[in-house]
Design a protein around this motif. Structure first.
Motif, PDB file in Angstrom:
ATOM      1  N   ARG A   1       0.824  -1.321  -0.013  1.00 48.00           N
ATOM      2  CA  ARG A   1      -0.183   0.100  -0.047  1.00 48.00           C
ATOM      3  C   ARG A   1       0.985   1.309   0.123  1.00 48.00           C
ATOM      4  NH1 ARG A   1      -3.963   0.414   4.626  1.00 48.00           N
ATOM      5  NH2 ARG A   1      -4.497   2.297   3.533  1.00 48.00           N
ATOM      6  N   GLN A   2       2.000   1.223   0.649  1.00 49.83           N
ATOM      7  CA  GLN A   2       2.811   2.324   0.663  1.00 49.83           C
ATOM      8  C   GLN A   2       3.406   2.505  -0.695  1.00 49.83           C
ATOM      9  OE1 GLN A   2       5.644   3.316   4.072  1.00 49.83           O
ATOM     10  NE2 GLN A   2       4.821   1.456   5.223  1.00 49.83           N
ATOM     11  N   SER A   3       3.847   1.476  -1.316  1.00 44.53           N
ATOM     12  CA  SER A   3       4.485   1.678  -2.754  1.00 44.53           C
ATOM     13  C   SER A   3       3.345   2.456  -3.526  1.00 44.53           C
ATOM     14  CB  SER A   3       4.551   0.088  -3.252  1.00 44.53           C
ATOM     15  OG  SER A   3       5.829  -0.285  -2.621  1.00 44.53           O
ATOM     16  N   ALA A   4       2.304   1.936  -3.509  1.00 48.17           N
ATOM     17  CA  ALA A   4       1.173   2.701  -4.390  1.00 48.17           C
ATOM     18  C   ALA A   4       0.838   4.133  -3.941  1.00 48.17           C
ATOM     19  CB  ALA A   4      -0.018   1.870  -4.424  1.00 48.17           C
ATOM     20  N   ALA A   5       0.862   4.344  -2.676  1.00 48.26           N
ATOM     21  CA  ALA A   5       0.488   5.664  -2.103  1.00 48.26           C
ATOM     22  C   ALA A   5       1.710   6.711  -2.566  1.00 48.26           C
ATOM     23  CB  ALA A   5       0.523   5.672  -0.620  1.00 48.26           C
ATOM     24  N   LEU A   6       3.107   6.116  -2.422  1.00 48.99           N
ATOM     25  CA  LEU A   6       4.256   6.949  -2.921  1.00 48.99           C
ATOM     26  C   LEU A   6       3.957   7.545  -4.170  1.00 48.99           C
ATOM     27  CD1 LEU A   6       6.820   5.224  -0.845  1.00 48.99           C
ATOM     28  CD2 LEU A   6       6.097   7.342  -0.367  1.00 48.99           C
ATOM     29  N   ALA A   7       3.641   6.261  -5.123  1.00 39.62           N
ATOM     30  CA  ALA A   7       3.587   6.468  -6.676  1.00 39.62           C
ATOM     31  C   ALA A   7       2.481   7.653  -6.768  1.00 39.62           C
ATOM     32  CB  ALA A   7       3.154   5.028  -7.290  1.00 39.62           C
ATOM     33  N   ASP A   8       1.587   7.521  -6.123  1.00 36.00           N
ATOM     34  CA  ASP A   8       0.242   8.484  -6.328  1.00 36.00           C
ATOM     35  C   ASP A   8       0.508   9.834  -5.480  1.00 36.00           C
ATOM     36  OD1 ASP A   8      -0.761   6.523  -7.957  1.00 36.00           O
ATOM     37  OD2 ASP A   8      -2.049   5.584  -6.538  1.00 36.00           O
ATOM     38  N   ASP A   9       1.587  10.001  -5.015  1.00 33.06           N
ATOM     39  CA  ASP A   9       2.076  11.233  -4.326  1.00 33.06           C
ATOM     40  C   ASP A   9       0.790  11.338  -3.122  1.00 33.06           C
ATOM     41  OD1 ASP A   9       2.960  13.564  -3.680  1.00 33.06           O
ATOM     42  OD2 ASP A   9       1.766  14.992  -4.709  1.00 33.06           O
ATOM     43  N   ALA A  10       0.361  10.257  -2.598  1.00 37.15           N
ATOM     44  CA  ALA A  10      -0.470  10.214  -1.381  1.00 37.15           C
ATOM     45  C   ALA A  10       0.229  10.097  -0.170  1.00 37.15           C
ATOM     46  CB  ALA A  10      -1.393   9.297  -1.493  1.00 37.15           C
ATOM     47  N   LEU A  11       1.542   9.869  -0.432  1.00 33.31           N
ATOM     48  CA  LEU A  11       2.592   9.862   0.993  1.00 33.31           C
ATOM     49  C   LEU A  11       3.794  10.539   0.410  1.00 33.31           C
ATOM     50  CD1 LEU A  11       2.763   6.326   2.326  1.00 33.31           C
ATOM     51  CD2 LEU A  11       1.538   8.174   3.227  1.00 33.31           C
ATOM     52  N   ASP A  12       4.403  11.328   1.582  1.00 34.53           N
ATOM     53  CA  ASP A  12       5.633  11.946   1.294  1.00 34.53           C
ATOM     54  C   ASP A  12       6.626  10.877   1.361  1.00 34.53           C
ATOM     55  OD1 ASP A  12       4.703  14.565   0.771  1.00 34.53           O
ATOM     56  OD2 ASP A  12       4.128  14.802   2.668  1.00 34.53           O
ATOM     57  N   VAL A  13       6.580  10.111   2.488  1.00 35.02           N
ATOM     58  CA  VAL A  13       7.715   9.163   2.716  1.00 35.02           C
ATOM     59  C   VAL A  13       6.942   7.894   3.327  1.00 35.02           C
ATOM     60  CG1 VAL A  13       8.059  10.048   5.148  1.00 35.02           C
ATOM     61  CG2 VAL A  13       9.962   9.092   3.790  1.00 35.02           C
ATOM     62  N   GLY A  14       7.935   6.820   3.277  1.00 34.32           N
ATOM     63  CA  GLY A  14       7.368   5.397   3.828  1.00 34.32           C
ATOM     64  C   GLY A  14       8.476   4.756   4.712  1.00 34.32           C
ATOM     65  N   LEU A  15       8.173   4.057   5.790  1.00 31.85           N
ATOM     66  CA  LEU A  15       8.982   3.276   6.587  1.00 31.85           C
ATOM     67  C   LEU A  15       8.328   1.986   6.238  1.00 31.85           C
ATOM     68  CD1 LEU A  15       9.364   5.227   9.929  1.00 31.85           C
ATOM     69  CD2 LEU A  15      11.072   4.458   8.561  1.00 31.85           C
ATOM     70  N   LEU A  16       9.335   1.004   5.416  1.00 30.79           N
ATOM     71  CA  LEU A  16       8.843  -0.176   4.917  1.00 30.79           C
ATOM     72  C   LEU A  16       9.696  -1.332   4.745  1.00 30.79           C
ATOM     73  CD1 LEU A  16       9.740   0.119   1.889  1.00 30.79           C
ATOM     74  CD2 LEU A  16       7.498   1.520   1.271  1.00 30.79           C
ATOM     75  N   ARG A  17       9.396  -2.539   4.403  1.00 32.18           N
ATOM     76  CA  ARG A  17      10.436  -3.363   4.323  1.00 32.18           C
ATOM     77  C   ARG A  17      10.473  -3.592   2.480  1.00 32.18           C
ATOM     78  NH1 ARG A  17      12.585  -4.800   9.116  1.00 32.18           N
ATOM     79  NH2 ARG A  17      11.075  -4.902  10.800  1.00 32.18           N
ATOM     80  N   PRO A  18      11.814  -3.128   2.091  1.00 31.61           N
ATOM     81  CA  PRO A  18      11.863  -3.500   0.641  1.00 31.61           C
ATOM     82  C   PRO A  18      11.687  -4.922   0.340  1.00 31.61           C
ATOM     83  CG  PRO A  18      13.481  -2.151   1.593  1.00 31.61           C
ATOM     84  CD  PRO A  18      13.033  -2.631   2.588  1.00 31.61           C
ATOM     85  N   PRO A  19      11.510  -5.379  -1.121  1.00 32.95           N
ATOM     86  CA  PRO A  19      11.573  -4.208  -2.269  1.00 32.95           C
ATOM     87  C   PRO A  19      10.272  -3.447  -2.468  1.00 32.95           C
ATOM     88  CG  PRO A  19      11.146  -6.599  -2.818  1.00 32.95           C
ATOM     89  CD  PRO A  19      11.380  -6.603  -1.612  1.00 32.95           C
ATOM     90  N   VAL A  20      10.527  -2.450  -3.108  1.00 30.49           N
ATOM     91  CA  VAL A  20       9.445  -1.414  -3.269  1.00 30.49           C
ATOM     92  C   VAL A  20       8.917  -1.682  -4.856  1.00 30.49           C
ATOM     93  CG1 VAL A  20       8.569   0.905  -3.399  1.00 30.49           C
ATOM     94  CG2 VAL A  20      10.361   0.087  -1.694  1.00 30.49           C
ATOM     95  N   SER A  21       7.760  -1.758  -5.298  1.00 30.37           N
ATOM     96  CA  SER A  21       7.430  -2.115  -6.501  1.00 30.37           C
ATOM     97  C   SER A  21       7.204  -0.811  -7.262  1.00 30.37           C
ATOM     98  CB  SER A  21       6.083  -2.878  -6.734  1.00 30.37           C
ATOM     99  OG  SER A  21       5.094  -2.230  -5.817  1.00 30.37           O
ATOM    100  N   ALA A  22       7.280   0.447  -6.660  1.00 35.25           N
ATOM    101  CA  ALA A  22       7.023   1.642  -7.372  1.00 35.25           C
ATOM    102  C   ALA A  22       8.302   2.198  -7.825  1.00 35.25           C
ATOM    103  CB  ALA A  22       6.311   2.848  -6.409  1.00 35.25           C
ATOM    104  N   PRO A  23       8.186   2.720  -9.214  1.00 42.11           N
ATOM    105  CA  PRO A  23       9.436   3.122  -9.966  1.00 42.11           C
ATOM    106  C   PRO A  23       9.803   4.640  -9.304  1.00 42.11           C
ATOM    107  CG  PRO A  23       7.527   3.496 -11.252  1.00 42.11           C
ATOM    108  CD  PRO A  23       6.906   2.761 -10.008  1.00 42.11           C
TER     109      PRO A  23
END
Length: 289
Positions: free
Chosen positions: A131-153
């Motif tokens: 969900r963070q990957s999608a939100a970062l790609a859509d500019d719905a988040l500024d930054v994420g704390l997550l477990r890679p890998p990240v699918s967003a380009p």
């Protein structure tokens, strides 16, 4: 009416003298007098009583002075806030985080930033890595704390920690007295694990470790968050494998033990879009990285 005219009027009232007001505003006295005359024409009434030798306001001028002073104050406030926003000292920072970030990574990120920039409003949302990957790609988040890998380009990633897998056991479990526990020792145990739909990468990797150890875990209960998993382990529903750090518990309820196997660790990473030009995000990165 122009803001500079209102500012000129307020400065004359504050100084009580046109000459001193002109010096304070760095303009000539005739220029200041013309601004006041233009203001009176715009308002439609005289603001100064020119029948007296000393500078005095008319009744209308006194009413206007209160409003003009507030107008100038608010205009100055807007300018100051705009400049602070440009510098990243004011605004909103939207942060997503996986649940395992709540114990160390999130406090470690927010603590120094909050102390340095208390006027920034922080919005935090618990979200899976997907969900963070999608939100970062859509500019719905500024930054994420997550477990890679990240699918967003087009994402920037900074690794904050490498976290091991731990065994969570009920307090009275037969393996609780050991300093380390082998995966093979858990072959016959019922398991409580993260649901695959909420985190397929974590789920599949844990199951894969178990299969490499010679068994497929018998999953009797799934949960979407670590607190629920720990509560179920404490209730003796089963054992679990959790990514560190884990919630603090009384060892009479739940015991955490490292694994005997030398398994790969999980990254905890800070991730943001290269296209995000938020000054607040820039401030965060300068503060914590």
């Amino acid at each position: 009416m122009e803001l500079r005219q209102a500012r000129a009027f307020v400065t004359i009232v504050d100084e009580g003298h046109v000459g001193r007001a002109a010096e304070r505003l760095h303009v000539t006295q005739p220029t200041l007098s013309r601004q006041v005359a233009a203001l009176e024409r715009a308002v439609g009434v005289p603001l100064f009583d020119r029948s007296r030798r000393s500078l005095a306001l008319t009744h209308a001028g006194e009413v206007f002075a209160a409003g003009a002073r507030d107008l100038v104050r608010r205009a100055d406030g807007v300018v100051a806030a705009t400049r602070r926003a440009h510098r990243g000292e004011l605004g909103v920072l939207r942060i997503g985080f996986v649940q395992s970030a709540t114990f160390e990574a999130l406090p470690g990120l927010l603590g120094p930033f909050r102390a340095a920039w208390p006027s920034v409003r922080i919005e935090v949302t618990a979200m899976t890595t997907l969900r963070q990957s999608a939100a970062l790609a859509d500019d719905a988040l500024d930054v994420g704390l997550l477990r890679p890998p990240v699918s967003a380009p087009d994402m920037e990633t900074r690794t904050l920690s490498h976290d091991p897998l731990l065994v969570a056991l009920p307090g009275g479990h037969r393996l609780a007295s050991r300093r380390r526990v082998s995966l093979a020792d858990l072959a016959d145990e019922p398991f409580v694990l993260y649901g695959r739909e909420s985190g397929p990468a974590v789920h599949d990797r844990i199951v894969g470790f178990c299969r490499d150890a010679g068994f497929t875990p018998r999953i009797v209960q799934e949960a979407v968050d670590v607190q629920t998993i720990v509560a179920l382990v404490a209730a003796n529903v089963g054992v679990s494998l959790l990514i560190a750090p884990t919630p603090r518990t009384d060892e009479s309820a739940v015991v955490y033990r490292p694994l005997a196997e030398d398994l790969p660790t999980w990254e905890m990473a800070l991730v943001w879009s290269r296209d995000n030009r938020s000054p607040v995000l820039t401030r965060l990165l300068e503060t914590v990285l």
